[in-house]
Design a protein around this motif. Structure first.
Motif, PDB file in Angstrom:
ATOM      1  N   ARG A 239       0.836  -1.202   0.000  1.00 22.30           N
ATOM      2  CA  ARG A 239       0.000   0.000   0.000  1.00 22.30           C
ATOM      3  C   ARG A 239       0.874   1.256   0.000  1.00 22.30           C
ATOM      4  N   ASP A 240       1.916   1.286  -0.849  1.00 23.45           N
ATOM      5  CA  ASP A 240       2.811   2.437  -0.859  1.00 23.45           C
ATOM      6  C   ASP A 240       2.145   3.635  -1.516  1.00 23.45           C
ATOM      7  N   VAL A 241       2.857   4.769  -1.535  1.00 24.53           N
ATOM      8  CA  VAL A 241       2.248   6.016  -1.999  1.00 24.53           C
ATOM      9  C   VAL A 241       1.904   5.971  -3.476  1.00 24.53           C
ATOM     10  N   GLN A 242       2.496   5.050  -4.236  1.00 25.56           N
ATOM     11  CA  GLN A 242       2.199   4.947  -5.656  1.00 25.56           C
ATOM     12  C   GLN A 242       0.986   4.051  -5.916  1.00 25.56           C
ATOM     13  N   VAL A 243       0.854   2.992  -5.119  1.00 23.90           N
ATOM     14  CA  VAL A 243      -0.237   2.038  -5.313  1.00 23.90           C
ATOM     15  C   VAL A 243      -1.538   2.529  -4.677  1.00 23.90           C
ATOM     16  N   LEU A 244      -1.419   3.174  -3.519  1.00 25.60           N
ATOM     17  CA  LEU A 244      -2.597   3.551  -2.742  1.00 25.60           C
ATOM     18  C   LEU A 244      -3.622   4.387  -3.515  1.00 25.60           C
ATOM     19  N   PRO A 245      -3.214   5.371  -4.321  1.00 27.75           N
ATOM     20  CA  PRO A 245      -4.231   6.152  -5.034  1.00 27.75           C
ATOM     21  C   PRO A 245      -5.145   5.309  -5.907  1.00 27.75           C
ATOM     22  N   LYS A 246      -4.622   4.253  -6.521  1.00 26.13           N
ATOM     23  CA  LYS A 246      -5.453   3.380  -7.354  1.00 26.13           C
ATOM     24  C   LYS A 246      -6.456   2.627  -6.495  1.00 26.13           C
ATOM     25  N   VAL A 247      -6.010   2.179  -5.331  1.00 23.31           N
ATOM     26  CA  VAL A 247      -6.887   1.461  -4.411  1.00 23.31           C
ATOM     27  C   VAL A 247      -8.009   2.377  -3.926  1.00 23.31           C
ATOM     28  N   VAL A 248      -7.632   3.588  -3.511  1.00 21.03           N
ATOM     29  CA  VAL A 248      -8.633   4.533  -2.981  1.00 21.03           C
ATOM     30  C   VAL A 248      -9.609   4.955  -4.072  1.00 21.03           C
ATOM     31  N   ASP A 249      -9.112   5.144  -5.281  1.00 22.63           N
ATOM     32  CA  ASP A 249     -10.001   5.513  -6.384  1.00 22.63           C
ATOM     33  C   ASP A 249     -11.085   4.460  -6.580  1.00 22.63           C
ATOM     34  N   LEU A 285      -6.859   9.255   0.894  1.00 21.71           N
ATOM     35  CA  LEU A 285      -6.188   9.727  -0.318  1.00 21.71           C
ATOM     36  C   LEU A 285      -5.497  11.065  -0.067  1.00 21.71           C
ATOM     37  N   TRP A 286      -6.169  11.956   0.664  1.00 23.09           N
ATOM     38  CA  TRP A 286      -5.567  13.250   1.005  1.00 23.09           C
ATOM     39  C   TRP A 286      -4.295  13.052   1.835  1.00 23.09           C
ATOM     40  N   PHE A 287      -4.335  12.147   2.805  1.00 23.11           N
ATOM     41  CA  PHE A 287      -3.168  11.915   3.647  1.00 23.11           C
ATOM     42  C   PHE A 287      -2.000  11.371   2.815  1.00 23.11           C
ATOM     43  N   ASN A 288      -2.301  10.573   1.826  1.00 26.49           N
ATOM     44  CA  ASN A 288      -1.250  10.068   0.932  1.00 26.49           C
ATOM     45  C   ASN A 288      -0.602  11.217   0.158  1.00 26.49           C
ATOM     46  N   ARG A 289      -1.442  12.152  -0.308  1.00 25.16           N
ATOM     47  CA  ARG A 289      -0.915  13.330  -1.012  1.00 25.16           C
ATOM     48  C   ARG A 289      -0.041  14.161  -0.077  1.00 25.16           C
ATOM     49  N   VAL A 302       2.873  21.556   0.801  1.00 25.66           N
ATOM     50  CA  VAL A 302       2.406  21.013   2.076  1.00 25.66           C
ATOM     51  C   VAL A 302       1.261  21.849   2.627  1.00 25.66           C
ATOM     52  N   LEU A 303       1.432  23.174   2.612  1.00 24.93           N
ATOM     53  CA  LEU A 303       0.397  24.070   3.132  1.00 24.93           C
ATOM     54  C   LEU A 303      -0.893  23.946   2.329  1.00 24.93           C
ATOM     55  N   GLN A 304      -0.775  23.922   1.000  1.00 26.00           N
ATOM     56  CA  GLN A 304      -1.969  23.812   0.165  1.00 26.00           C
ATOM     57  C   GLN A 304      -2.689  22.492   0.403  1.00 26.00           C
ATOM     58  N   THR A 305      -1.922  21.418   0.549  1.00 24.14           N
ATOM     59  CA  THR A 305      -2.523  20.111   0.812  1.00 24.14           C
ATOM     60  C   THR A 305      -3.233  20.102   2.155  1.00 24.14           C
TER      61      THR A 305
END
Length: 332
Positions: A239-249, A285-289, A302-305
């Motif tokens: 569930r790394d930062v590259q894979v997680l977005p696909k899972v959450v989507d 997903l936001w936390f991953n970003r 970081v601030l915008q996120t």
């Protein structure tokens, strides 16, 4: 294999239809397929068929499956020319299945030799449309990932509700998602409501089907024993930062689909629960970003996120609390 372990034929007629059709989709799973299928052919319930569906593998999965089928007439190989995903593979098997019960098993997992007998007997006795046992998780696990999914601590079968099912899939809620369950499903129930796996989903397709089954009035029984072994690989556990977005989507797509099904069945009482489901997955997903922005060392990003948190300050605090509890958790 002893003759008694084979499908018994009626005098002068075709073989007796199997009680269970085990559905095993495989994609590049040559290394684990034989072990998984061996746990099926050794079942104490011998009236079964094993439908292996190769989903466009590029390794030796087809060769392994053919060798297994040559040794046991209960095994059949079905094939997709190209990779279409687990849902499509299982649906192909459902069109060919002859058993009274459908039993999905992943090609890298194993089941206890008594599992099918126990679940079929319990399912028939209790009049269940779906019946699932608990799951043992083996292999690499992230901190906070449970070692097993317990279906009932009271040692008595109980019915699963759609509310509990959806609640279990809200991230960091303190329990393991019941989407991991691999229930036996009564084939007549699937045919009555024309239920199939959603082929547009490559994650949460199981949960999606279970929700639809319950909304159609299905009786989903949770058996107290844990007889399914889920073998996690480093990839499935990362569930790394590259894979997680696909899972959450996919989870968010499923959340919206579940809302559509609920409204179709006039279950507006599920709106609040589905709001939480969608919001918490959006926060994941936001936390991953945020982690990506922090690793990039860009204060502006970081601030915008931080300002873009979908659940607001209160939701963020609840997320942080639940995440801390999850990381400290070792078993369910």
């Amino acid at each position: 294999m002893r003759p008694s372990d084979r499908q018994r034929a009626l005098p002068g007629g075709p073989p007796t239809p199997p009680l269970v059709s085990v559905v095993v989709p495989v994609f590049n799973g040559a290394r684990s397929l034989a072990r998984a299928v061996c746990s099926l052919t050794r079942q104490t319930l011998s009236q079964l068929e094993v439908l292996i569906v190769d989903d466009g593998s590029t390794d030796d999965s087809v060769r392994v499956a053919m060798e297994l089928a040559a040794r046991d007439p209960r095994i059949r190989l079905l094939r997709h020319r190209c990779n279409r995903g687990q849902s499509a593979a299982r649906n192909l098997a459902l069109e060919q299945a002859r058993g009274r019960w459908i039993a999905p098993v992943d090609a890298d997992d194993e089941i206890d030799r008594e599992r099918l007998r126990i679940l079929v007997e319990s399912g028939e006795t209790c009049g269940a449309d779906l019946i699932a046992d608990g799951v043992h998780f083996a292999g690499p696990r992230q901190p906070g990932t449970p070692a097993r999914l317990v279906t009932d601590a009271n040692r008595e079968p109980r019915l699963l509700t759609v509310e509990v099912l959806i609640e279990s899939d809200i991230p960091l809620n303190g329990r393991c998602s019941y989407g991991y369950l691999k229930p036996l499903i009564r084939r007549s129930f699937l045919e009555r409501w024309r239920l199939r796996y959603d082929e547009e989903l490559r994650f949460e397709e199981d949960l999606n089907l279970y929700v639809r089954a319950l909304l159609h009035g299905g009786r989903f029984l949770l058996h107290p024993q844990s007889l399914y072994r889920y073998n996690q690989t480093p990839v499935s556990a990362s569930r790394d930062v590259q894979v997680l977005p696909k899972v959450v989507d996919q989870a968010l797509v499923n959340s919206r689909r579940m809302r559509e099904y609920a409204r179709l069945h006039r279950r507006h009482d599920l709106d609040g629960l589905l709001d939480r489901h969608e919001q918490r997955w959006s926060t994941v997903l936001w936390f991953n970003r945020l982690k990506i922005a922090l690793r990039g060392g860009r204060p502006g990003d970081v601030l915008q996120t931080m300002l873009d948190c979908p659940s607001g300050l209160r939701g963020l605090l609840l997320f942080a609390r639940d995440r801390a509890r999850s990381k400290a958790q070792t078993v369910l």
